[in-house]
Scaffold this motif. Structure first.
Motif, PDB file in Angstrom:
ATOM      1  N   ASP A 167       0.062   4.102  -9.948  1.00  0.00           N
ATOM      2  CA  ASP A 167       0.646   4.080 -11.292  1.00  0.00           C
ATOM      3  C   ASP A 167       1.151   2.573 -11.230  1.00  0.00           C
ATOM      4  N   GLU A 168       1.650   2.290 -12.567  1.00  0.00           N
ATOM      5  CA  GLU A 168       2.045   0.991 -12.913  1.00  0.00           C
ATOM      6  C   GLU A 168       3.329   0.362 -11.935  1.00  0.00           C
ATOM      7  N   HIS A 169       3.802   1.422 -11.349  1.00  0.00           N
ATOM      8  CA  HIS A 169       5.059   0.945 -10.466  1.00  0.00           C
ATOM      9  C   HIS A 169       4.872   1.271  -8.996  1.00  0.00           C
ATOM     10  N   THR A 170       3.977   2.127  -8.573  1.00  0.00           N
ATOM     11  CA  THR A 170       3.683   2.532  -7.097  1.00  0.00           C
ATOM     12  C   THR A 170       2.426   2.220  -6.524  1.00  0.00           C
ATOM     13  N   GLN A 171       2.655   1.320  -5.611  1.00  0.00           N
ATOM     14  CA  GLN A 171       1.369   1.100  -4.684  1.00  0.00           C
ATOM     15  C   GLN A 171       0.937   2.287  -3.505  1.00  0.00           C
ATOM     16  N   ASP A 172      -0.059   2.173  -3.164  1.00  0.00           N
ATOM     17  CA  ASP A 172      -0.643   3.294  -2.420  1.00  0.00           C
ATOM     18  C   ASP A 172      -1.056   2.816  -1.069  1.00  0.00           C
ATOM     19  N   PRO A 173      -0.282   2.752  -0.128  1.00  0.00           N
ATOM     20  CA  PRO A 173      -0.490   2.151   0.997  1.00  0.00           C
ATOM     21  C   PRO A 173      -1.837   2.895   1.959  1.00  0.00           C
ATOM     22  N   ARG A 174      -1.919   4.142   1.729  1.00  0.00           N
ATOM     23  CA  ARG A 174      -2.919   4.694   2.334  1.00  0.00           C
ATOM     24  C   ARG A 174      -4.526   3.988   1.852  1.00  0.00           C
ATOM     25  N   GLU A 175      -4.340   3.458   0.588  1.00  0.00           N
ATOM     26  CA  GLU A 175      -5.659   2.659   0.073  1.00  0.00           C
ATOM     27  C   GLU A 175      -5.600   1.261   0.850  1.00  0.00           C
ATOM     28  N   TRP A 176      -4.480   0.913   1.262  1.00  0.00           N
ATOM     29  CA  TRP A 176      -4.642  -0.449   2.063  1.00  0.00           C
ATOM     30  C   TRP A 176      -5.216  -0.208   3.573  1.00  0.00           C
ATOM     31  N   LYS A 177      -4.844   0.959   3.979  1.00  0.00           N
ATOM     32  CA  LYS A 177      -5.089   1.281   5.364  1.00  0.00           C
ATOM     33  C   LYS A 177      -6.581   1.785   5.229  1.00  0.00           C
ATOM     34  N   ARG A 178      -7.182   2.244   4.312  1.00  0.00           N
ATOM     35  CA  ARG A 178      -8.602   2.440   3.977  1.00  0.00           C
ATOM     36  C   ARG A 178      -9.211   1.203   3.844  1.00  0.00           C
ATOM     37  N   PHE A 179      -8.814   0.330   3.236  1.00  0.00           N
ATOM     38  CA  PHE A 179      -9.424  -0.997   2.841  1.00  0.00           C
ATOM     39  C   PHE A 179      -9.500  -1.724   4.279  1.00  0.00           C
ATOM     40  N   GLY A 180      -8.463  -1.926   5.098  1.00  0.00           N
ATOM     41  CA  GLY A 180      -8.437  -2.364   6.265  1.00  0.00           C
ATOM     42  C   GLY A 180      -9.345  -1.688   7.233  1.00  0.00           C
ATOM     43  N   ALA A 181      -9.407  -0.679   7.313  1.00  0.00           N
ATOM     44  CA  ALA A 181     -10.352   0.019   8.225  1.00  0.00           C
ATOM     45  C   ALA A 181     -11.867  -0.424   7.883  1.00  0.00           C
ATOM     46  N   ARG A 182     -12.088  -0.285   6.294  1.00  0.00           N
ATOM     47  CA  ARG A 182     -13.591  -0.822   5.929  1.00  0.00           C
ATOM     48  C   ARG A 182     -13.686  -2.299   6.488  1.00  0.00           C
ATOM     49  N   ILE A 183     -12.900  -3.346   6.264  1.00  0.00           N
ATOM     50  CA  ILE A 183     -12.978  -4.545   6.848  1.00  0.00           C
ATOM     51  C   ILE A 183     -13.464  -4.517   8.063  1.00  0.00           C
ATOM     52  N   ARG A 184     -12.770  -3.713   9.155  1.00  0.00           N
ATOM     53  CA  ARG A 184     -13.102  -3.591  10.578  1.00  0.00           C
ATOM     54  C   ARG A 184     -14.433  -3.189  10.788  1.00  0.00           C
ATOM     55  N   GLU A 185     -14.909  -2.331   9.849  1.00  0.00           N
ATOM     56  CA  GLU A 185     -16.222  -1.933  10.049  1.00  0.00           C
ATOM     57  C   GLU A 185     -17.161  -3.068  10.034  1.00  0.00           C
ATOM     58  N   LEU A 186     -16.948  -3.871   8.990  1.00  0.00           N
ATOM     59  CA  LEU A 186     -17.767  -5.036   8.818  1.00  0.00           C
ATOM     60  C   LEU A 186     -17.824  -6.239   9.503  1.00  0.00           C
ATOM     61  N   THR A 187     -16.531  -6.344  10.574  1.00  0.00           N
ATOM     62  CA  THR A 187     -16.224  -7.305  11.390  1.00  0.00           C
ATOM     63  C   THR A 187     -16.484  -7.247  12.835  1.00  0.00           C
ATOM     64  N   GLY A 188     -16.718  -5.895  13.179  1.00  0.00           N
ATOM     65  CA  GLY A 188     -16.789  -5.370  14.475  1.00  0.00           C
ATOM     66  C   GLY A 188     -15.488  -5.160  15.201  1.00  0.00           C
ATOM     67  N   GLY A 189     -14.648  -4.731  14.249  1.00  0.00           N
ATOM     68  CA  GLY A 189     -13.498  -4.326  14.784  1.00  0.00           C
ATOM     69  C   GLY A 189     -12.282  -5.332  14.538  1.00  0.00           C
ATOM     70  N   GLU A 190     -12.677  -6.413  13.952  1.00  0.00           N
ATOM     71  CA  GLU A 190     -11.422  -7.439  13.774  1.00  0.00           C
ATOM     72  C   GLU A 190     -10.836  -7.486  12.656  1.00  0.00           C
TER      73      GLU A 190
END
Length: 449
Positions: free
Chosen positions: A290-313
């Protein structure tokens, strides 16, 4: 266009016009310019930023030609472009730019020229020098030039290692008057650079601000100091800034991970040569609950997606400019010892992130603002050599600058949006057709995107 400005245009279009001809030409008393008005600074009061409409605040009108001072140049503008700072000026966010002009006006009697009830905006140009002030030796009437947007006084020692640190550093056309979205513009001579000969006026006008900004942010030792093999996360990778960042990453032997918001923008990145692409809309990333609260689970999902594209980096560098919406995720996904380099906050200036991921993983946040003259010159040199290319997608006439700014404000554009000033049509200004032919597909990559 007045008869006087038409005479200037005719002289520019005539290849036999000499430097003496330009120097002897009478200057007009006025010229057409895109302006905002001081008495309209509250016109959008109470509206959300997204609902403020540049088409209502930007005017195209005749204004007097400013006095030429020492170390300055008056340039006939053939073309310009719209940057996000033009949008900020047009919607009077985060503050009215008239405060900048008032403060500049107090610096000296000559600077007082800038403190006016109207503001001629614009931080890019390609055109021809008409006059130079006392003390200018490098540039002459008739020179075909582009301009970078750093305006400095350099009377303090602070700016002599990096001119961006000058206490009187300003962005021309945003924090000063007499900008580039006009038929004439007033610049300091140390803003001028040679026009790339293989580009049209509108193509040459489009890279200046964003290309130099991306160069400092990524390549320069004053920014992230990108090296071969780095993984670089580029937010808005097909936009005005991101399209140049993506090119610098590719040209520097690094790997861009391009974040975009539509399949069309993803395709543009592929055509630039990028392979790792995240469509954040299609993949549904929501970094704020919401306007005041970030979602760290989405950060982690995003980071996992990046590693899928970089071969784990993880990424070595994050090219940040959206700001509030993305900054928490940017800090999280940077690798241990990595760098988040930021030059803007188009989604909001108040950033929030979890500092544990910064200090415990020894990450860095680097602020980067435009570029010094040397960095801008090097960035323009790469354009002139055909190593980096303009990302111009659409061009408007000066009279429709409000619509052009609206497109940028609402993210309806790709790459850069150009504006014709004195140039009567697109396609003029090329003096090296051989180099142009060699790079034409890359030059036109964003056209119609």
């Amino acid at each position: 266009m007045t008869s006087d400005t038409k005479e200037i245009l005719d002289a520019i279009l005539e290849p036999e016009t000499s430097a003496a001809d330009f120097a002897g030409m009478a200057l007009p008393g006025s010229y057409r310019a895109v302006t905002v008005h001081k008495d309209e600074a509250e016109m959008f009061a109470g509206l959300a930023g997204r609902d403020k409409d540049p088409r209502k605040s930007l005017h195209v009108e005749d204004v007097p030609v400013p006095e030429l001072g020492p170390g300055e140049a008056l340039v006939a503008v053939m073309a310009s472009s719209v940057n996000y700072n033009s949008v900020w000026t047009s919607i009077f966010e985060p503050v009215s730019t008239f405060g900048f002009l008032e403060r500049y006006g107090r610096v000296s009697p000559l600077a007082k020229r800038h403190d006016l009830p109207y503001h001629v905006i614009g931080s890019d140009l390609a055109g021809v020098v008409l006059r130079t002030g006392a003390g200018v030796n490098r540039w002459h009437p008739g020179d075909r030039v582009v301009a970078h947007c750093l305006s400095v006084e350099l009377e303090s020692a602070d700016g002599h290692d990096d001119t961006m640190l000058d206490p009187e550093q300003r962005i021309w056309g945003f924090e000063t008057n007499f900008g580039g979205l006009a038929e004439l513009a007033l610049v300091k001579a140390n803003q001028l650079m040679p026009k790339p000969e293989h580009l049209t006026w509108e193509e040459a006008a489009s890279p200046g601000l964003v290309n130099s900004t991306a160069y400092r942010q990524l390549v320069s030792r004053n920014g992230a100091g990108m090296k071969q093999g780095d993984n670089v996360l580029v937010w808005g990778a097909s936009g005005g800034l991101g399209s140049y960042a993506t090119q610098f990453v590719l040209a520097g032997g690094a790997t861009p991970i391009c974040v975009v918001s539509s399949p069309q923008k993803a395709e543009v990145c592929r055509r630039m040569g990028a392979e790792a692409i995240i469509d954040r809309t299609a993949e549904g990333y929501r970094f704020w609950k919401d306007e005041h609260t970030q979602d760290p689970r989405e950060w982690k999902r995003f980071g996992a997606r990046i590693r899928e594209l970089t071969g784990g980096e993880d990424v070595d560098i994050v090219f940040e400019h959206p700001g509030r919406d993305t900054f928490g995720a940017s800090v999280y996904v940077a690798r241990r010892g990595g760098t988040v380099v930021t030059c803007a906050s188009t989604s909001g200036y108040r950033h929030e992130y979890d500092n544990r991921y910064l200090w415990m993983s020894l990450k860095r946040i680097v602020g980067s603002h435009f570029a010094n003259y040397r960095e801008a010159w090097e960035a323009n040199r790469l354009i002139a050599k055909g190593r980096i290319h303009p990302t111009l997608s659409r061009v408007y006439p000066l009279e429709e600058t409000g619509q052009a700014a609206y497109d940028v404000h609402r993210n309806l554009h790709q790459g850069k949006v150009g504006v014709l000033a004195l140039a009567p049509r697109e396609g003029l200004g090329v003096t090296d057709p051989e180099l142009r032919a060699k790079h034409l597909p890359a030059i036109n990559l964003f056209r119609g995107a």
